[in-house]
Design a protein around this motif. Structure first.
Motif, mmCIF file in Angstrom:
data_model
loop_
_atom_site.group_PDB
_atom_site.id
_atom_site.type_symbol
_atom_site.label_atom_id
_atom_site.label_comp_id
_atom_site.label_asym_id
_atom_site.label_seq_id
_atom_site.Cartn_x
_atom_site.Cartn_y
_atom_site.Cartn_z
ATOM 1 N N ARG A 91 33.049 34.748 -12.732
ATOM 2 C CA ARG A 91 32.454 35.458 -11.690
ATOM 3 C C ARG A 91 32.111 35.157 -9.951
ATOM 4 N N ILE A 132 32.276 43.175 -17.171
ATOM 5 C CA ILE A 132 34.223 42.783 -16.484
ATOM 6 C C ILE A 132 34.324 44.059 -16.786
ATOM 7 N N GLU A 167 29.599 39.870 -6.050
ATOM 8 C CA GLU A 167 29.551 39.728 -7.488
ATOM 9 C C GLU A 167 29.754 41.448 -8.005
ATOM 10 N N ALA A 187 28.530 37.242 -19.196
ATOM 11 C CA ALA A 187 28.399 37.788 -17.421
ATOM 12 C C ALA A 187 27.276 38.632 -17.423
ATOM 13 N N HIS A 239 38.187 36.302 -19.531
ATOM 14 C CA HIS A 239 36.710 36.260 -18.649
ATOM 15 C C HIS A 239 35.628 35.602 -19.679
ATOM 16 N N ASN A 281 33.697 42.458 -8.771
ATOM 17 C CA ASN A 281 34.651 41.290 -9.598
ATOM 18 C C ASN A 281 33.605 41.526 -10.768
ATOM 19 N N LEU A 282 32.983 42.435 -10.581
ATOM 20 C CA LEU A 282 32.348 43.056 -12.204
ATOM 21 C C LEU A 282 33.470 44.992 -12.894
#
Length: 450
Positions: A55, A84, A235, A80, A76, A238-239
Motif C-alpha cells: 500500500r 483493501i 494510505e 494490510a 495485494h 489506497n485502502l
C-alpha cells in the motif's frame, strides 16, 4: 516476453507492464493509468493481472481504476492496515501463469507489513529467476525505509533484514525492478541508474553489505525520515480505492479578475524560484513544477481549492498532473502572465536574493532582529551547518511557521536556494514580509570557505 518500465516524473515512481502469450500484468500502476492499456494494446496483450507490492504512501494507486478499465484482478499482500476493498489477497508461494512466464509471490514485510515481491520465472530458461519486482523493499543502492511503525521500529527493521535475505536467495543473476528511483521520498541513498541485479546489490548496496542482523536493525533505527501529512491521505485512499484521474489534466484558464474571484484556498506559483522571487502576486506561495511531488503534500490538504500561476501553459498541465497523482484534485484553474499583470498595474511582491558576503556580514553583526533559518533536512544539517543559524525543515514549516515572529527578519537557506525559495514563499503567503533568500546557500558557503 514483453517488459516495459513506466516512470512517473517527480515522484520517481516506477511501475511495470509484463506480458507473454497474449496476457499482461501491471505492477504498481499509477492513478492516470491509460498508459498501461495503450501499451498492452500496442503489443497485442490483454491485461489480466494487477499486482501491488504494498500500500503506497507517496502516490495514489491506479489499481482499482485499471481493474475497471480492463476487468483484470488486483492482488495485494496480507496484513494490510485495513481491508483493501478492491484487491484479492496474495500470499507466499502463490503463482500466476502468463504464457511462458510464471510470477511467484514472496512475502517481504519490513517497509510495510503487507509488502510483497513478485519473482519472474521464464519457462524457457530454468537456471534461476529472471528478475524480481522488489517494490520498496530493495532499491538500486538502498533499501526501504522502516519508520511507518514507530512503536515497532526494531521489529520491522528486523523483518526487512529477513526479507532482504530472501530476495538475495533468488540468485545473483536476478534483475531487480524496484518501485522507485533516485529522488523518491522512499529512500535517500538510491543510485541515479534504474537497473541492477541481486548480485550487484549484494556486493555494492551499503545496507545489503551489513551481514549482522542486529547491526542492520541499529542502522535502520538510526535513520531519519520525514512523513508529509499527505501520506495519511494516500494510505486511506489506497485502502478505499481512489476515483479515476481527470482525463484532461489542463486546468481551466483564468483571467486576472477570475483569479481573485476563484475562492482558492491557496494561490500556488509554479514558476522557477528566481522568477517568483523577482515578482509574484500577493499571497502566492512558491512551488516550482518539479518540486510539487516532494512538497505539495506538506502545504496543501485534501479538498483545498488550488489556483495555479505559471509563465506558460505547459507548466499548468504538468503541475496539475503532479497534484492529481497525490490526490490533490481540486484545481480551480490556472493563470498565465505575471509580467502582463504587472504591466496592467497589478501590485507585485518580491523576495530579495542575497549572497555569502551579506550573510557573513549579518552573522558578524550578531543582529537581534535577524535569523538565518536553515530548512534542509536533519541529516544534511548534521553533516555541515553555519554557526549561528537555526533549523526548521522546510516541510515542517507547514505548522511550525506559527512559532516564528512575523515582525522578525528571516533569511532562508538550504543546499542551493531551491527549498529556501519554497520556504520563503510559504512564509510570504502567511503574511511574513521581512524575508530574503540565500542564493547558493550551503553550496555557496562551502565554496567561499574552501
Amino acid at each position: 516476453m514483453f517488459l516495459e518500465k513506466i516512470k512517473t516524473p517527480g515522484l520517481s515512481h516506477l511501475s511495470y507492464i509484463i506480458g507473454s502469450g497474449g496476457q499482461a500484468a501491471v505492477i504498481d500502476p499509477r492513478r492516470d493509468c491509460e498508459v498501461y492499456v495503450e501499451k498492452a494494446r500496442a503489443e497485442g496483450l490483454e491485461i489480466t493481472h494487477i499486482f501491488e507490492t504494498h500500500r503506497n504512501e507517496d502516490l495514489l494507486s491506479g489499481s482499482p481504476i485499471l481493474a475497471d478499465l480492463t476487468g483484470a484482478t488486483v492482488y495485494h499482500g496480507p496484513n494490510a492496515a485495513g481491508e483493501i476493498v478492491f484487491a484479492n489477497t496474495a500470499r507466499e508461494g502463490d503463482c500466476f501463469e502468463l504464457g511462458q512466464l510464471r510470477i511467484e509471490v514472496l512475502e517481504t514485510p519490513g517497509h510495510t507489513d503487507d509488502h510483497l515481491a513478485f519473482v519472474i520465472h521464464d519457462s524457457e530458461y530454468c537456471e534461476g529467476p529472471v528478475g524480481v519486482f522488489t517494490g520498496d523493499a530493495l532499491f538500486v543502492g538502498d533499501v526501504g525505509r522502516t519508520d511507518f511503525y514507530p512503536e515497532r521500529k526494531e521489529e520491522v527493521a528486523g523483518l526487512l533484514f529477513d526479507s532482504l535475505q530472501k530476495l538475495c536467495g533468488l540468485g545473483d543473476q536476478a534483475i531487480i525492478y524496484p518501485a522507485h528511483g533516485a529522488g523518491s521520498v522512499c529512500g535517500s541513498g538510491m543510485a541515479d541508474r534504474e537497473f541492477s541485479t541481486i548480485g550487484h546489490e549484494r556486493r555494492n548496496n551499503p545496507r545489503l553489505r551489513i551481514s549482522d542482523r542486529d547491526e542492520f536493525i541499529k542502522a535502520k533505527v538510526a535513520e531519519h525520515h520525514y512523513q508529509p501529512p499527505y501520506f495519511r491521505l494516500m494510505e486511506r485512499l489506497n485502502l478505499e480505492g481512489s476515483d479515476a484521474a481527470p482525463r484532461i489534466m489542463r486546468p481551466r484558464r483564468l483571467g486576472l479578475e477570475d483569479l481573485s474571484e476563484s475562492g482558492a484556498d491557496h494561490l500556488v506559483d509554479v514558476r522557477e524560484p528566481l522568477a517568483y522571487a523577482a515578482g509574484h502576486l500577493p499571497g502566492a506561495m512558491c512551488l516550482p513544477v518539479g518540486m510539487i511531488p516532494a512538497f505539495a503534500g506538506w502545504f496543501l490538504g485534501e479538498g483545498d481549492r488550488i489556483a495555479l500561476v505559471a509563465s506558460q501553459e505547459d507548466q499548468l498541465a504538468h503541475a496539475t498532473a503532479h497534484l492529481v497523482r497525490i490526490g490533490l484534485d481540486n484545481v480551480v484553474g490556472g493563470y498565465v502572465g505575471v509580467v502582463p499583470a504587472a504591466a496592467q498595474g497589478k501590485a507585485m511582491r518580491n523576495i530579495p536574493m542575497i549572497g555569502t558576503e551579506e550573510i557573513a556580514r549579518r552573522l558578524n553583526q550578531d543582529s537581534r532582529e535577524w535569523t538565518l533559518l536553515d530548512v534542509r533536512d536533519a541529516d544534511e544539517r548534521q553533516e555541515a551547518s553555519i554557526d549561528g543559524s537555526e533549523h526548521i525543515y522546510v516541510g515542517e514549516l507547514n505548522t511550525r511557521w506559527k512559532e516564528l515572529d512575523r515582525n522578525r527578519h528571516y533569511t532562508l537557506m538550504c543546499a542551493s536556494g531551491m527549498r529556501a525559495s519554497v520556504a520563503a514563499g510559504w512564509l510570504a503567503s502567511q503574511g511574513f514580509k521581512r524575508l530574503d533568500i540565500y542564493l547558493g546557500s550551503m553550496g555557496a558557503w562551502k565554496q567561499q570557505s574552501s
